[in-house]
Write a protein that holds these residues in place. Structure first.
Motif, mmCIF file in Angstrom:
data_model
loop_
_atom_site.group_PDB
_atom_site.id
_atom_site.type_symbol
_atom_site.label_atom_id
_atom_site.label_comp_id
_atom_site.label_asym_id
_atom_site.label_seq_id
_atom_site.Cartn_x
_atom_site.Cartn_y
_atom_site.Cartn_z
ATOM 1 N N MET A 1 0.843 -1.178 0.000
ATOM 2 C CA MET A 1 0.000 0.000 0.000
ATOM 3 C C MET A 1 0.891 1.245 0.000
ATOM 4 S SD MET A 1 -3.410 -0.538 1.987
ATOM 5 C CE MET A 1 -4.141 -2.077 2.345
ATOM 6 N N ILE A 2 1.125 1.734 -1.165
ATOM 7 C CA ILE A 2 2.069 2.824 -1.380
ATOM 8 C C ILE A 2 1.726 4.098 -0.615
ATOM 9 C CG2 ILE A 2 0.931 3.616 -3.476
ATOM 10 C CD1 ILE A 2 3.679 4.200 -4.622
ATOM 11 N N TYR A 3 0.450 4.412 -0.427
ATOM 12 C CA TYR A 3 0.078 5.681 0.187
ATOM 13 C C TYR A 3 -0.197 5.582 1.686
ATOM 14 C CZ TYR A 3 -0.573 6.843 -4.696
ATOM 15 O OH TYR A 3 -0.381 7.021 -6.032
ATOM 16 N N LYS A 4 -0.294 4.404 2.214
ATOM 17 C CA LYS A 4 -0.660 4.247 3.623
ATOM 18 C C LYS A 4 0.486 4.666 4.542
ATOM 19 C CE LYS A 4 -3.268 1.910 6.856
ATOM 20 N NZ LYS A 4 -4.623 1.574 6.984
ATOM 21 N N ASP A 5 1.672 4.161 4.287
ATOM 22 C CA ASP A 5 2.823 4.455 5.132
ATOM 23 C C ASP A 5 3.921 5.027 4.233
ATOM 24 O OD1 ASP A 5 4.392 4.565 7.452
ATOM 25 O OD2 ASP A 5 5.273 2.613 7.003
ATOM 26 N N ILE A 6 4.026 6.332 4.192
ATOM 27 C CA ILE A 6 4.955 7.006 3.284
ATOM 28 C C ILE A 6 6.316 7.160 3.958
ATOM 29 C CG2 ILE A 6 5.422 9.146 2.040
ATOM 30 C CD1 ILE A 6 2.329 9.515 1.931
ATOM 31 N N GLU B 1 -3.277 6.107 -10.256
ATOM 32 C CA GLU B 1 -2.790 5.187 -9.222
ATOM 33 C C GLU B 1 -3.874 4.882 -8.194
ATOM 34 O OE1 GLU B 1 0.699 7.222 -11.031
ATOM 35 O OE2 GLU B 1 -1.146 7.966 -10.146
ATOM 36 N N VAL B 2 -4.628 5.898 -7.801
ATOM 37 C CA VAL B 2 -5.699 5.696 -6.820
ATOM 38 C C VAL B 2 -6.793 4.826 -7.426
ATOM 39 C CG1 VAL B 2 -7.534 6.828 -5.510
ATOM 40 C CG2 VAL B 2 -5.237 7.783 -5.511
ATOM 41 N N ILE B 3 -7.174 5.131 -8.659
ATOM 42 C CA ILE B 3 -8.201 4.334 -9.342
ATOM 43 C C ILE B 3 -7.729 2.891 -9.452
ATOM 44 C CG2 ILE B 3 -9.470 4.003 -11.508
ATOM 45 C CD1 ILE B 3 -9.301 7.122 -11.813
ATOM 46 N N GLY B 4 -6.467 2.699 -9.848
ATOM 47 C CA GLY B 4 -5.902 1.351 -9.947
ATOM 48 C C GLY B 4 -5.888 0.635 -8.609
ATOM 49 N N PHE B 5 -5.583 1.366 -7.548
ATOM 50 C CA PHE B 5 -5.576 0.811 -6.196
ATOM 51 C C PHE B 5 -6.962 0.296 -5.835
ATOM 52 C CE2 PHE B 5 -6.415 1.747 -1.657
ATOM 53 C CZ PHE B 5 -5.506 0.883 -1.071
ATOM 54 N N LEU C 1 14.466 16.309 -9.252
ATOM 55 C CA LEU C 1 14.077 15.048 -9.884
ATOM 56 C C LEU C 1 12.880 15.185 -10.825
ATOM 57 C CD1 LEU C 1 14.534 12.700 -6.806
ATOM 58 C CD2 LEU C 1 16.139 13.140 -8.675
ATOM 59 N N GLU C 2 12.332 16.405 -10.889
ATOM 60 C CA GLU C 2 11.165 16.672 -11.736
ATOM 61 C C GLU C 2 10.040 15.680 -11.437
ATOM 62 O OE1 GLU C 2 12.605 16.770 -15.776
ATOM 63 O OE2 GLU C 2 13.789 18.573 -15.389
ATOM 64 N N TYR C 3 9.751 15.557 -10.149
ATOM 65 C CA TYR C 3 8.706 14.649 -9.665
ATOM 66 C C TYR C 3 7.995 15.330 -8.509
ATOM 67 C CZ TYR C 3 6.368 10.474 -7.973
ATOM 68 O OH TYR C 3 5.419 9.579 -7.583
ATOM 69 N N ASP C 4 6.683 15.302 -8.506
ATOM 70 C CA ASP C 4 5.898 15.947 -7.455
ATOM 71 C C ASP C 4 5.722 14.984 -6.280
ATOM 72 O OD1 ASP C 4 4.151 17.320 -5.857
ATOM 73 O OD2 ASP C 4 2.523 17.395 -7.319
ATOM 74 N N PHE C 5 6.614 15.100 -5.293
ATOM 75 C CA PHE C 5 6.539 14.231 -4.120
ATOM 76 C C PHE C 5 5.350 14.565 -3.233
ATOM 77 C CE2 PHE C 5 10.998 13.779 -5.304
ATOM 78 C CZ PHE C 5 11.112 12.397 -5.304
ATOM 79 N N PHE C 6 4.826 15.764 -3.359
ATOM 80 C CA PHE C 6 3.690 16.174 -2.536
ATOM 81 C C PHE C 6 2.425 15.395 -2.901
ATOM 82 C CE2 PHE C 6 6.677 19.669 -2.511
ATOM 83 C CZ PHE C 6 6.792 19.916 -1.154
ATOM 84 N N VAL C 7 2.368 14.892 -4.127
ATOM 85 C CA VAL C 7 1.187 14.131 -4.550
ATOM 86 C C VAL C 7 1.032 12.851 -3.720
ATOM 87 C CG1 VAL C 7 2.145 12.691 -6.416
ATOM 88 C CG2 VAL C 7 -0.168 13.567 -6.597
ATOM 89 N N LEU C 8 2.131 12.322 -3.215
ATOM 90 C CA LEU C 8 2.046 11.130 -2.356
ATOM 91 C C LEU C 8 1.213 11.438 -1.119
ATOM 92 C CD1 LEU C 8 5.794 10.044 -2.506
ATOM 93 C CD2 LEU C 8 3.876 8.998 -3.729
ATOM 94 N N TYR C 9 1.437 12.611 -0.546
ATOM 95 C CA TYR C 9 0.694 13.006 0.646
ATOM 96 C C TYR C 9 -0.752 13.371 0.301
ATOM 97 C CZ TYR C 9 5.286 12.978 2.744
ATOM 98 O OH TYR C 9 6.521 12.580 3.180
ATOM 99 N N SER C 10 -0.958 13.987 -0.850
ATOM 100 C CA SER C 10 -2.317 14.318 -1.287
ATOM 101 C C SER C 10 -3.142 13.049 -1.462
ATOM 102 C CB SER C 10 -2.300 15.088 -2.608
ATOM 103 O OG SER C 10 -1.632 16.310 -2.450
ATOM 104 N N GLN C 11 -2.537 12.035 -2.080
ATOM 105 C CA GLN C 11 -3.247 10.776 -2.287
ATOM 106 C C GLN C 11 -3.516 10.083 -0.953
ATOM 107 O OE1 GLN C 11 -4.684 10.085 -5.112
ATOM 108 N NE2 GLN C 11 -3.764 11.983 -5.817
ATOM 109 N N HIS C 12 -2.588 10.203 -0.016
ATOM 110 C CA HIS C 12 -2.816 9.646 1.321
ATOM 111 C C HIS C 12 -4.051 10.308 1.949
ATOM 112 C CE1 HIS C 12 -1.858 8.122 5.362
ATOM 113 N NE2 HIS C 12 -2.292 9.307 5.763
ATOM 114 N N LEU C 13 -4.147 11.621 1.829
ATOM 115 C CA LEU C 13 -5.297 12.337 2.395
ATOM 116 C C LEU C 13 -6.600 11.912 1.727
ATOM 117 C CD1 LEU C 13 -3.827 15.915 2.793
ATOM 118 C CD2 LEU C 13 -4.344 14.275 4.613
#
Length: 136
Positions: free
Chosen positions: A1-6, A96-100, A58-70
């Motif tokens: 579960m990628i978004y549960k425990d970041i 990713e959320v839809i796939g989850f 890294l040209e990657y939005d790491f904040f989206v991980l936390y948004s998806q967790h919320l």
């Protein structure tokens, strides 16, 4: 579960490895030692300014991980408080959320009603995703 425990350091390390970014470039960008970079890789959380720098490098939005967790794990607020902060009513669901969610249904990890209740997804949206998954 990628978004549960970041563990943000692990995510950063994976992307650095994937993109083959040299330690010399990272150290120069952050103006720090290799040991300090290794410390960031080991960190479960990072200062928001540091995370913003990683996102830029890294040209990657790491904040989206936390948004998806919320989106997945936070309950709707019960309080109707007036605020000057912007309020975003519509929830945005990434692929990713839809796939989850589709994976939960497909592998029978949760029932449809459990998913709807736990993640507070609108019924029509949920069944649209399920129908979409069946077409694949």
């Amino acid at each position: 579960m990628i978004y549960k425990d970041i563990h943000i350091g692990s995510f950063i390390k994976n992307i650095v490895d994937e993109r083959d970014i040299s330690m010399a470039r990272i150290s120069k960008f952050f103006k720090c030692t290799e040991a300090e970079v290794a410390g960031m890789y080991a960190s479960k959380s990072l200062n928001i300014t540091v995370l913003m720098k990683w996102s830029k490098l890294l040209e990657y939005d790491f904040f989206v991980l936390y948004s998806q967790h919320l989106i997945l794990y936070s309950h709707e607020s019960k309080y109707n408080v007036e605020t000057k902060l912007p309020i975003f009513k519509k929830k945005l669901y990434t692929k990713e959320v839809i796939g989850f969610i589709q994976d939960l249904v497909e592998n029978k990890k949760m029932t449809n009603s459990e998913i709807l209740k736990r993640y507070n997804i609108p019924r029509t949206t949920f069944y649209k995703w399920i129908k979409q998954d069946e077409k694949k």
